[in-house]
Design an enzyme around this catalytic site. Structure first.
Site, PDB file in Angstrom:
ATOM      1  N   GLU A 174       9.562   0.808  10.847  1.00 39.91           N
ATOM      2  CA  GLU A 174      10.625   1.780  10.557  1.00 39.91           C
ATOM      3  C   GLU A 174       9.985   3.142  10.775  1.00 39.91           C
ATOM      4  O   GLU A 174       9.186   3.579   9.945  1.00 39.91           O
ATOM      5  CB  GLU A 174      10.971   1.607   9.069  1.00 39.91           C
ATOM      6  CG  GLU A 174      12.298   2.084   8.673  1.00 39.91           C
ATOM      7  CD  GLU A 174      13.335   1.099   9.120  1.00 39.91           C
ATOM      8  OE1 GLU A 174      13.906   1.371  10.184  1.00 39.91           O
ATOM      9  OE2 GLU A 174      13.568   0.092   8.432  1.00 39.91           O
TER      10      GLU A 174
ATOM     11  N   GLY B  73       2.695   3.748  13.562  1.00 42.34           N
ATOM     12  CA  GLY B  73       3.405   2.507  13.893  1.00 42.34           C
ATOM     13  C   GLY B  73       2.776   1.820  15.100  1.00 42.34           C
ATOM     14  O   GLY B  73       2.612   0.595  15.141  1.00 42.34           O
TER      15      GLY B  73
ATOM     16  N   LYS C 222       0.838  -1.197   0.000  1.00 42.82           N
ATOM     17  CA  LYS C 222       0.000   0.000   0.000  1.00 42.82           C
ATOM     18  C   LYS C 222       0.874   1.249   0.000  1.00 42.82           C
ATOM     19  O   LYS C 222       1.484   1.608   0.995  1.00 42.82           O
ATOM     20  CB  LYS C 222      -0.929   0.067   1.203  1.00 42.82           C
ATOM     21  CG  LYS C 222      -1.993   1.146   0.957  1.00 42.82           C
ATOM     22  CD  LYS C 222      -2.606   1.734   2.206  1.00 42.82           C
ATOM     23  CE  LYS C 222      -1.918   2.931   2.759  1.00 42.82           C
ATOM     24  NZ  LYS C 222      -1.892   4.131   1.918  1.00 42.82           N
TER      25      LYS C 222
ATOM     26  N   CYS D  12      13.407  10.293   7.293  1.00 41.98           N
ATOM     27  CA  CYS D  12      13.272   9.805   8.666  1.00 41.98           C
ATOM     28  C   CYS D  12      14.592   9.909   9.430  1.00 41.98           C
ATOM     29  O   CYS D  12      14.596  10.135  10.628  1.00 41.98           O
ATOM     30  CB  CYS D  12      12.748   8.377   8.670  1.00 41.98           C
ATOM     31  SG  CYS D  12      13.607   7.309   7.527  1.00 41.98           S
TER      32      CYS D  12
ATOM     33  N   GLY E 114       6.797   4.774   8.430  1.00 39.56           N
ATOM     34  CA  GLY E 114       5.985   5.988   8.546  1.00 39.56           C
ATOM     35  C   GLY E 114       6.121   6.581   9.929  1.00 39.56           C
ATOM     36  O   GLY E 114       7.155   6.434  10.584  1.00 39.56           O
ATOM     37  N   SER E 115       5.052   7.230  10.389  1.00 42.39           N
ATOM     38  CA  SER E 115       5.132   7.941  11.663  1.00 42.39           C
ATOM     39  C   SER E 115       5.072   6.969  12.845  1.00 42.39           C
ATOM     40  O   SER E 115       4.487   5.881  12.747  1.00 42.39           O
ATOM     41  CB  SER E 115       3.979   8.934  11.763  1.00 42.39           C
ATOM     42  OG  SER E 115       2.747   8.249  11.685  1.00 42.39           O
ATOM     43  N   THR E 116       5.637   7.374  13.946  1.00 38.72           N
ATOM     44  CA  THR E 116       5.633   6.557  15.163  1.00 38.72           C
ATOM     45  C   THR E 116       4.192   6.357  15.643  1.00 38.72           C
ATOM     46  O   THR E 116       3.817   5.267  16.091  1.00 38.72           O
ATOM     47  CB  THR E 116       6.507   7.230  16.236  1.00 38.72           C
ATOM     48  OG1 THR E 116       7.860   7.214  15.745  1.00 38.72           O
ATOM     49  CG2 THR E 116       6.475   6.503  17.561  1.00 38.72           C
ATOM     50  N   GLU E 117       3.398   7.408  15.479  1.00 36.86           N
ATOM     51  CA  GLU E 117       1.991   7.337  15.889  1.00 36.86           C
ATOM     52  C   GLU E 117       1.259   6.197  15.150  1.00 36.86           C
ATOM     53  O   GLU E 117       0.595   5.368  15.784  1.00 36.86           O
ATOM     54  CB  GLU E 117       1.391   8.692  15.507  1.00 36.86           C
ATOM     55  CG  GLU E 117       0.034   8.992  15.989  1.00 36.86           C
ATOM     56  CD  GLU E 117      -0.507  10.235  15.255  1.00 36.86           C
ATOM     57  OE1 GLU E 117       0.290  10.996  14.641  1.00 36.86           O
ATOM     58  OE2 GLU E 117      -1.728  10.417  15.275  1.00 36.86           O
TER      59      GLU E 117
ATOM     60  N   GLU F  82       9.489  15.371  15.688  1.00 35.66           N
ATOM     61  CA  GLU F  82       9.922  15.240  14.295  1.00 35.66           C
ATOM     62  C   GLU F  82       9.149  16.252  13.442  1.00 35.66           C
ATOM     63  O   GLU F  82       7.932  16.174  13.320  1.00 35.66           O
ATOM     64  CB  GLU F  82       9.643  13.810  13.802  1.00 35.66           C
ATOM     65  CG  GLU F  82      10.160  13.576  12.400  1.00 35.66           C
ATOM     66  CD  GLU F  82      10.012  12.132  11.939  1.00 35.66           C
ATOM     67  OE1 GLU F  82       8.914  11.570  12.094  1.00 35.66           O
ATOM     68  OE2 GLU F  82      10.995  11.578  11.419  1.00 35.66           O
TER      69      GLU F  82
HETATM   70  P1  NAP Z   1       1.781   8.154   8.192  1.00 32.62           P
HETATM   71  O1  NAP Z   1       0.361   8.466   8.426  1.00 32.62           O
HETATM   72  O2  NAP Z   1       2.525   7.383   9.201  1.00 32.62           O
HETATM   73  O3  NAP Z   1       1.843   7.410   6.761  1.00 32.62           O
HETATM   74  C1  NAP Z   1       2.626   6.300   6.432  1.00 32.62           C
HETATM   75  C2  NAP Z   1       1.785   5.218   5.764  1.00 32.62           C
HETATM   76  O4  NAP Z   1       0.863   4.663   6.705  1.00 32.62           O
HETATM   77  C3  NAP Z   1       0.918   5.724   4.616  1.00 32.62           C
HETATM   78  O5  NAP Z   1       0.853   4.738   3.615  1.00 32.62           O
HETATM   79  C4  NAP Z   1      -0.412   5.906   5.286  1.00 32.62           C
HETATM   80  O6  NAP Z   1      -1.487   5.900   4.402  1.00 32.62           O
HETATM   81  C5  NAP Z   1      -0.451   4.716   6.203  1.00 32.62           C
HETATM   82  N1  NAP Z   1      -1.395   4.830   7.313  1.00 32.62           N
HETATM   83  C6  NAP Z   1      -1.890   5.925   7.915  1.00 32.62           C
HETATM   84  N2  NAP Z   1      -2.748   5.595   8.909  1.00 32.62           N
HETATM   85  C7  NAP Z   1      -2.797   4.255   8.939  1.00 32.62           C
HETATM   86  C8  NAP Z   1      -3.509   3.304   9.734  1.00 32.62           C
HETATM   87  N3  NAP Z   1      -4.334   3.685  10.722  1.00 32.62           N
HETATM   88  N4  NAP Z   1      -3.319   1.985   9.492  1.00 32.62           N
HETATM   89  C9  NAP Z   1      -2.493   1.571   8.516  1.00 32.62           C
HETATM   90  N5  NAP Z   1      -1.806   2.427   7.724  1.00 32.62           N
HETATM   91  C10 NAP Z   1      -1.943   3.753   7.928  1.00 32.62           C
HETATM   92  O7  NAP Z   1       2.574   9.464   7.901  1.00 32.62           O
HETATM   93  P2  NAP Z   1       1.971  10.867   7.368  1.00 32.62           P
HETATM   94  O8  NAP Z   1       0.666  11.183   8.042  1.00 32.62           O
HETATM   95  O9  NAP Z   1       1.979  10.833   5.912  1.00 32.62           O
HETATM   96  O10 NAP Z   1       3.058  11.884   7.902  1.00 32.62           O
HETATM   97  C11 NAP Z   1       2.967  12.381   9.225  1.00 32.62           C
HETATM   98  C12 NAP Z   1       4.316  12.450   9.884  1.00 32.62           C
HETATM   99  O11 NAP Z   1       4.878  11.139   9.936  1.00 32.62           O
HETATM  100  C13 NAP Z   1       5.361  13.243   9.127  1.00 32.62           C
HETATM  101  O12 NAP Z   1       5.260  14.594   9.332  1.00 32.62           O
HETATM  102  C14 NAP Z   1       6.622  12.649   9.675  1.00 32.62           C
HETATM  103  O13 NAP Z   1       6.938  13.219  10.895  1.00 32.62           O
HETATM  104  C15 NAP Z   1       6.274  11.206   9.855  1.00 32.62           C
HETATM  105  N6  NAP Z   1       6.721  10.365   8.713  1.00 32.62           N
HETATM  106  C16 NAP Z   1       7.807   9.585   8.888  1.00 32.62           C
HETATM  107  C17 NAP Z   1       8.275   8.811   7.832  1.00 32.62           C
HETATM  108  C18 NAP Z   1       9.458   7.928   7.970  1.00 32.62           C
HETATM  109  O14 NAP Z   1      10.051   7.573   6.965  1.00 32.62           O
HETATM  110  N7  NAP Z   1       9.830   7.515   9.157  1.00 32.62           N
HETATM  111  C19 NAP Z   1       7.637   8.851   6.605  1.00 32.62           C
HETATM  112  C20 NAP Z   1       6.503   9.638   6.446  1.00 32.62           C
HETATM  113  C21 NAP Z   1       6.071  10.398   7.520  1.00 32.62           C
HETATM  114  P3  NAP Z   1      -1.999   7.278   3.742  1.00 32.62           P
HETATM  115  O15 NAP Z   1      -0.833   8.082   3.357  1.00 32.62           O
HETATM  116  O16 NAP Z   1      -2.755   6.832   2.587  1.00 32.62           O
HETATM  117  O17 NAP Z   1      -2.840   7.924   4.781  1.00 32.62           O
END
Ligand code: NAP
Ligand code: MG
Length: 502
Positions: free
Chosen positions: A274, A257, A199, A308, A252-255, A406
């Site tokens: 990660e 995760g 996804k 990240c 993705g985000s720790t939240e 972050e």
């Molecule tokens: P995110 O919500 O953690 O998105 C990462 C992935 O998880 C996306 O494919 C997202 O889908 C999916 N996702 C979101 N909610 C989910 C759930 N409840 N269950 C399963 N999958 C889910 O990150 P973001 O909202 O795009 O960014 C927010 C913050 O996260 C950033 O500002 C940054 O601090 C951090 N971040 C960290 C990394 C990293 O590489 N460590 C990468 C991106 C963001 P959708 O995008 O379709 O919602």
């Protein structure tokens, strides 16, 4: 935003005819069971060009019903299909073929990545696309090198271990390195004989979908790779919760995760995470200053700081704090911020409106907390697009919000330190532990500090080096499990112990 996206306008400046054709070829579909299909709900969503805020393309919005369908195909492909039982050399050939196809279409993929994500074409061309091809090529070699052990059993027994694939793997990836993250996930999983459901992030689905087409072209058996575009709550959460998915890999985000981990408890699927970071980048006065400034600049401003492992906390020894931050600010100011399709551009827009608002919000928080923006500190001057000027904050304390959370944007928080102990103490004083760096000519100090830092990757006199042969992952709340290198083989295999009575 019009109902019918105008590709000519949204993708203006793109040179690759193939990229334009891809965008024009109608709403993008889900890859399920070896075919491109619309979402069962019929819903689509828009993906934008963050440089001009125009719609590039409509994309299918997959949800639970589509995930259920994909899992059925995946299970069948895994249990009955050719993939898991295929000889390792043949799996190698498929992975090499995918690597070759990525390279063959590198220009198109680089433009699609830049259009969808906003990163400079300079980076897409030199980092993202070649990195993705290299990852497939690296894991191609692993298929035939996944060994079990023969164990020192009693003379009456012969005991050995088999390393077997985990099964159906759900892989959820972010928007910051869309194609590269797809490669980090898919390549090792395939090398080990798994099947995957990927996804991509809603903000950047395009290169993963193009990769799906290339994977079909490679002739990979049906349903070994399936791709479901859609939103986190919906497609993502259905993968995380699914009772017939054996493993989930998430970046993705720790939240989120934490949500993935909770969702995994239903069937105790294996999880690797990660997550975010707030990585310390520590500079001592005996460092080669020119490379330290340049490396620190790359560490925080590459990909607009949406990395990240970005070196977002720059720790500078107090005797040289002003001089160093002046140089870093100067270098930040010299970066060309603008149209990411131009080869001279070094910083493009942030990925989305949401991210733009989030980062601008942190700039205000930083100022209120008493930090000073030596350079930047505001949105870019562009009329459209989600631009933010590269920012260096000085007078930052490690306790401030801009040093603890972050930001995921082009914002360096420069923090002074007294001595080695202080640098290590402050560097480790964070809930994260993804990466860290130290700049010094004193080899013994460099190694002592590398050991003392609680981070999954430490760079000495460089920043951001990543190679598919070396593990990548986090300490503390930056996640667990290691991707890349031989360590990803552990993520995608399980071990069986076989006893034979002689
Ligand atoms: P995110 O919500 O953690 O998105 C990462 C992935 O998880 C996306 O494919 C997202 O889908 C999916 N996702 C979101 N909610 C989910 C759930 N409840 N269950 C399963 N999958 C889910 O990150 P973001 O909202 O795009 O960014 C927010 C913050 O996260 C950033 O500002 C940054 O601090 C951090 N971040 C960290 C990394 C990293 O590489 N460590 C990468 C991106 C963001 P959708 O995008 O379709 O919602
Ligand atoms: Mg987009």
């Amino acid at each position: 935003m019009g109902a019918t996206p105008s590709v000519e306008s949204a993708a203006r400046g793109a040179k690759s005819q193939a990229a334009l054709e891809f965008l024009k070829s109608g709403p993008k579909k889900l890859l399920i069971g070896g075919k491109w299909v619309a979402a069962k709900s019929g819903k689509t969503f828009e993906t934008l060009n963050p440089a001009n805020e125009e719609v590039l393309c409509l994309v299918a919005e997959g949800d639970k019903a589509d995930v259920d369908e994909a899992v059925k195909h995946a299970r069948k492909a895994f249990e009955e299909g050719k993939w898991a039982t295929m000889g390792p050399h043949q799996r190698t050939r498929y992975l090499l073929k995918i690597a070759d196809l990525i390279e063959k279409h590198a220009e198109e993929l680089a433009e699609l990545e830049t259009l969808d994500n906003g990163k400079p074409i300079f980076e897409s061309k030199n980092i993202d696309i070649p990195g993705a091809a290299e990852t497939f090529r690296y894991y191609a070699g692993w298929s035939s090198k996944i060994y079990g052990d023969t164990n020192p059993s009693d003379p009456g027994m012969f005991n050995f271990t088999l390393r077997e694939p985990v099964g159906v793997c759900g892989q959820i990836i972010p928007w910051n390195f869309p194609l590269l993250m797809a490669a980090w996930k898919i390549a090792p999983a395939l090398a080990c004989g798994n099947v995957v459901i990927l996804k991509p992030a809603e903000q950047t689905p395009l290169t993963a979908l193009r990769l799906g087409e290339l994977i079909l072209e490679s002739g990979l058996p049906e349903s070994v790779v399936q791709i479901i575009t859609g939103f986190g709550p919906g497609a993502g959460s259905s993968i995380a919760e699914h009772p017939d998915i054996d493993k989930v890999a998430f970046t993705g985000s720790t939240e989120v995760g934490k949500l993935i981990l909770k969702a995994s408890t239903g069937n105790l699927k294996r999880v690797s995470l990660e997550l975010g970071g707030k990585s310390p980048n520590i500079i001592f006065p005996d460092a080669d200053m020119q490379s330290a400034v340049f490396g620190s600049m790359l560490g925080i401003f590459m990909n607009q700081g949406q990395v990240c492992c970005a070196g977002s906390r720059v720790f500078v020894q107090e005797s040289m704090y002003d001089q160093f931050t002046d140089s870093l600010a100067q270098m930040a100011q010299s970066l060309t911020l603008g149209n990411p399709l131009e080869t001279g551009t070094r910083m493009g827009p942030l990925v989305s409106k949401e991210q733009h608002e989030r980062v601008l919000g942190y700039l205000e928080i930083g100022k209120k907390e008493g930090a000073k923006a030596k350079v930047g500190g505001e949105a870019g001057n562009q009329e459209r697009g989600y631009f933010v000027k590269p920012t260096v904050f000085t007078d930052v304390k490690n306790s401030m919000k801009i040093a603890r959370e972050e930001i995921f944007g082009p914002v360096a928080a420069a923090i002074p330190f007294k001595d080695e102990n202080d640098a290590v103490f402050q560097g480790n004083d964070t809930t994260y532990g993804l990466a860290a760096a130290v700049w010094t000519r004193d080899i013994s100090r460099a190694h002592k500090i590398a050991r003392a830092l609680k981070a999954g990757t430490v760079w000495i006199n460089c920043y951001g080096m990543i190679d598919p042969m070396s593990p990548f992952g986090g300490y503390k709340q930056s996640g667990f499990g290691r991707e890349l290198g031989k360590y990803a083989i552990d993520l995608y295999t399980q071990i069986k112990s076989v006893y034979t009575k002689l």
